[in-house]
Write a protein that holds these residues in place. Sequence first.
Motif, PDB file in Angstrom:
ATOM      1  N   ASN A 795       0.824  -1.209   0.000  1.00  0.00           N
ATOM      2  CA  ASN A 795       0.000   0.000   0.000  1.00  0.00           C
ATOM      3  C   ASN A 795       0.864   1.268   0.000  1.00  0.00           C
ATOM      4  OD1 ASN A 795      -2.434   1.314  -0.134  1.00  0.00           O
ATOM      5  ND2 ASN A 795      -2.756   1.332   2.082  1.00  0.00           N
ATOM      6  N   ASN A 796       1.928   1.251  -0.793  1.00  0.00           N
ATOM      7  CA  ASN A 796       2.842   2.389  -0.866  1.00  0.00           C
ATOM      8  C   ASN A 796       2.129   3.605  -1.458  1.00  0.00           C
ATOM      9  OD1 ASN A 796       5.070   4.019  -2.502  1.00  0.00           O
ATOM     10  ND2 ASN A 796       6.087   2.958  -0.813  1.00  0.00           N
ATOM     11  N   TRP A 797       2.351   4.761  -0.845  1.00  0.00           N
ATOM     12  CA  TRP A 797       1.635   5.973  -1.264  1.00  0.00           C
ATOM     13  C   TRP A 797       2.028   6.397  -2.674  1.00  0.00           C
ATOM     14  CZ3 TRP A 797       3.098  11.080  -2.420  1.00  0.00           C
ATOM     15  CH2 TRP A 797       2.050  12.007  -2.475  1.00  0.00           C
ATOM     16  N   ARG A 798       3.301   6.303  -3.008  1.00  0.00           N
ATOM     17  CA  ARG A 798       3.758   6.705  -4.342  1.00  0.00           C
ATOM     18  C   ARG A 798       3.197   5.778  -5.421  1.00  0.00           C
ATOM     19  NH1 ARG A 798       8.381   9.842  -5.534  1.00  0.00           N
ATOM     20  NH2 ARG A 798       8.981  11.186  -3.815  1.00  0.00           N
ATOM     21  N   THR A 799       3.090   4.482  -5.116  1.00  0.00           N
ATOM     22  CA  THR A 799       2.494   3.555  -6.078  1.00  0.00           C
ATOM     23  C   THR A 799       1.046   3.929  -6.363  1.00  0.00           C
ATOM     24  OG1 THR A 799       3.926   1.773  -5.267  1.00  0.00           O
ATOM     25  CG2 THR A 799       1.990   1.131  -6.536  1.00  0.00           C
ATOM     26  N   THR A 800       0.304   4.264  -5.317  1.00  0.00           N
ATOM     27  CA  THR A 800      -1.096   4.667  -5.482  1.00  0.00           C
ATOM     28  C   THR A 800      -1.212   5.939  -6.294  1.00  0.00           C
ATOM     29  OG1 THR A 800      -1.591   3.649  -3.336  1.00  0.00           O
ATOM     30  CG2 THR A 800      -3.228   5.168  -4.245  1.00  0.00           C
ATOM     31  N   GLN A 801      -0.350   6.910  -6.012  1.00  0.00           N
ATOM     32  CA  GLN A 801      -0.415   8.187  -6.722  1.00  0.00           C
ATOM     33  C   GLN A 801      -0.002   8.047  -8.186  1.00  0.00           C
ATOM     34  OE1 GLN A 801      -1.916  10.725  -5.537  1.00  0.00           O
ATOM     35  NE2 GLN A 801      -2.202   9.611  -3.623  1.00  0.00           N
ATOM     36  N   TYR A 802       0.888   7.116  -8.489  1.00  0.00           N
ATOM     37  CA  TYR A 802       1.250   6.903  -9.889  1.00  0.00           C
ATOM     38  C   TYR A 802       0.059   6.339 -10.669  1.00  0.00           C
ATOM     39  CZ  TYR A 802       3.897   5.630 -14.034  1.00  0.00           C
ATOM     40  OH  TYR A 802       4.348   5.535 -15.334  1.00  0.00           O
ATOM     41  N   ASP A 803      -0.696   5.438 -10.037  1.00  0.00           N
ATOM     42  CA  ASP A 803      -1.917   4.942 -10.675  1.00  0.00           C
ATOM     43  C   ASP A 803      -2.918   6.067 -10.896  1.00  0.00           C
ATOM     44  OD1 ASP A 803      -1.074   2.353 -10.944  1.00  0.00           O
ATOM     45  OD2 ASP A 803      -2.017   1.624  -9.108  1.00  0.00           O
ATOM     46  N   ASN A 804      -3.030   6.972  -9.924  1.00  0.00           N
ATOM     47  CA  ASN A 804      -3.929   8.124 -10.084  1.00  0.00           C
ATOM     48  C   ASN A 804      -3.459   9.037 -11.218  1.00  0.00           C
ATOM     49  OD1 ASN A 804      -5.596   7.303  -7.979  1.00  0.00           O
ATOM     50  ND2 ASN A 804      -4.401   8.409  -6.438  1.00  0.00           N
ATOM     51  N   PHE A 805      -2.154   9.215 -11.321  1.00  0.00           N
ATOM     52  CA  PHE A 805      -1.597  10.040 -12.400  1.00  0.00           C
ATOM     53  C   PHE A 805      -1.927   9.439 -13.771  1.00  0.00           C
ATOM     54  CE2 PHE A 805       1.934  10.696 -15.385  1.00  0.00           C
ATOM     55  CZ  PHE A 805       1.897  12.080 -15.512  1.00  0.00           C
ATOM     56  N   GLN A 806      -1.823   8.113 -13.901  1.00  0.00           N
ATOM     57  CA  GLN A 806      -2.147   7.452 -15.158  1.00  0.00           C
ATOM     58  C   GLN A 806      -3.638   7.551 -15.468  1.00  0.00           C
ATOM     59  OE1 GLN A 806      -0.222   6.223 -17.492  1.00  0.00           O
ATOM     60  NE2 GLN A 806       1.706   6.492 -16.416  1.00  0.00           N
TER      61      GLN A 806
END
Length: 814
Positions: A795-806
């Motif tokens: 549940n890494n925050w940067r991983t989640t935000q990269y999905d949101n960016f895409q």
Amino acid sequence: MNNRKSPPSIYAKQQTDEKKLAVVLMPVEQSEQESTIYEKFTSENFDVGELIQKYFEKFKEHGPHQFLTNTLYNISKIDLEFYLPQLCYLLIKQNSIYLERFINYLCSQDIAQYQLITWCFKAYSDEDREDPVKLKRLERLDNALEQSMVQGNCGYNMIDRNHKIKYQNAVQLYLNNLIEMSLLLKTYKPEDRKPNLKNFILNANRALERYRFRNQEFLFCHGITVPFYSENQYRSNMVVRIIENECTCFNTKKRVPYRIVVETVDPHEFKMKQPKQSQKPASSQQNLKSLQNLEDDVMEDFLKNDLGKNNRDYLQQMMDDIVNSKKGRNFGDLKDFLDQQQLQQDQQKVAGSMIVDIKQVIKKVNLMTDSENQSLQEKKQMAQRLRRKKSFLNAIDKEKYEINMKRFTILFPPSNSERTQSCTPKLLQQYQQQKQRKDKQYWINQLKQNPFNNFRYKHKTQKQLTLLQRIKFFKYLKELYQSNQKYQNLEQCLNKIYISLQYDLYEKKIEKQRLSQQQQEQDISFPRKFGPWEELWEDKAEMIKRNSPYQHFESYQLKPIIVKGGDDLRQELMTMQIIRKMKNAFEKANLNLYVKAYEIIVVSASSGFLEFCADTLSIDGLKKKFPACKSIVHIYKEIFQTAFEEAQQNFIQSLAAYSIISYILQIKDRHNGNILIDSQGRIIHIDFGFILTTSPGNINFESAPFKLTQEYVDMMNGYGSDLFRYYQNLVYKGFKALQSCVGEICMIIEVMMLESTLPCFEKFDIKVFRDRFQEKASDDQLQKYSERLIYQSMNNWRTTQYDNFQRITNGIMP
């Protein structure tokens, strides 16, 4: 890849004198290390990967280099083909007369092997050819490779050696047209791309038929040779036909790669077999006449056809843009997006306390109005009771009415819209014979046990019959007319109908899969369809083979491939080599870790072919097909239903394998468009454009060791569950299995990074890469190491935000 001996083949080739080169033995006065090398690689069994690793380490030592080069002659083609990119790259970057002789020898033995070598050689020497000094040497090597192929014995019957050169030119032009089409499709509107692609494939097949018709005496002219990898005795690498109705365009921003399905056979089988004629004689004769009436230059016109003639400027500009963007993609807004998300997160923390206070105030107001709401609900319930009482005089009448209605329904069932036939005479006859009364359910059971009796309680049309019932009906007819010779022609006619309807294929599926009686009674279509994947590839391939003129070839294969133009696949090929090595290590350790190692063929520095992963959909595509499902767990339950637990286990086993691979190779750009799920529930990673030191925008946005979102954790029943511990154990065992092949994996990278211009080797440190394996760690240390990586990724925050960016920039579902 540990066997030195090639598998037995019915097409045994004669050994040529070129193999009997002067074997250079080790010097009489050997060092202790040289003596160890000699003893190790003269034994009957040795590991090929270890030999190649030692060959690279001792490349500049004269004696060991000569000895190890001569040892390469004894390795089977299957084992050696895996390391051909490394051997070609060594020949480009290092001078070695012994390696040059060996590569020339390989070119003289097989046309497909010659193609693979020349493609790798030209692709990896693309930058070196800009230097005039290096260009002169590379051109000399090009000519030497071609002469070895022309003068060698490839097992084909040839009258003139010039036919080999003409054939190779035809193959290169044919494949160049296929590759250039992926760039040309971008010039069409999206709705016009597939029709134009079908028309292109039709012309390609027509030209290939004419080429085959004009050169029937030459085995190598029956198709287009493509060096596909093969692990069995057949080398099914000759494309004889492209399936016209099996093509798909993939729309991207810069180009349009497309998928086609090709039929391949081993060309040596043409010595004993010929393609079958069409089942319709009239059409086959008409087709033969049309081939004879075609102009002689049909194939030449197709090969020389300038696909981009009207769009040459556009294609040139496209290629320039691709070259300029090799080192990265445009992710300029990525950092701004990250800063904005961080600011929003801080604002949410401040607003969180205010929201709690507001909720408490609302709760107090609700308590004050609870008493008023309660009185209103009591009034509504009272009104409903009064309305019910108006329908009946009293509760006793209502109860009597319901009992009478049940009796009436049993005695006088409601009429059905379907045609029915009375079964009263038959029931009465059996009742009089047995002199005893039976209930209705008894007679229904009697009817079901004997479906061939003289009556039915309900007629069924042909459309209402399931597929299995139709198969049983055909079998009943065949048995009925089999014993009587008068109906022999009718029996043969029934067999033809039975085969044309694909009922024999479905019958094999029942025997192979051992379906339960309940599954057999369901109406299963053929080819089978399953969830969002629709028609399964295995069934579709059997149907295509059934109608193919090459179906009787033992080497027959159907290969779905993706044609890519304007895309550098050299880095992806190296990545897939390492993934294949890791897969072999997992299998050697008997671990339940699933990895899909698909085939990649590099044709040039900016084009190639990839194996298409059948029966797969991206997570992005699945979520768009199931918009009502909130997460992957709900999608899996919706699709797999009773088989959910099996699919869940497959998901975990593949997730554990790709977690290790993603961390070791530092694979980035892991959005849900680059992660597939197959029809068994396993995940498959694709598109390895960012590995090792590169990342989108070169800002290392995805800093987690690997992708492990909350959705993935929920698929394992949450953190701390038995399935989650199973996942942790698989990751630990996977790292343990890789400790035995660290040297071979590092060797692949060390060879390919010599004077390399690939972006993944910028600021690359082989020591840092090797430390990720923890090859010297104890079991306890390795287990803690793997658990720490899992905790950092979860549940890494940067991983989640990269999905949101895409999702915001490309519309890819997170």
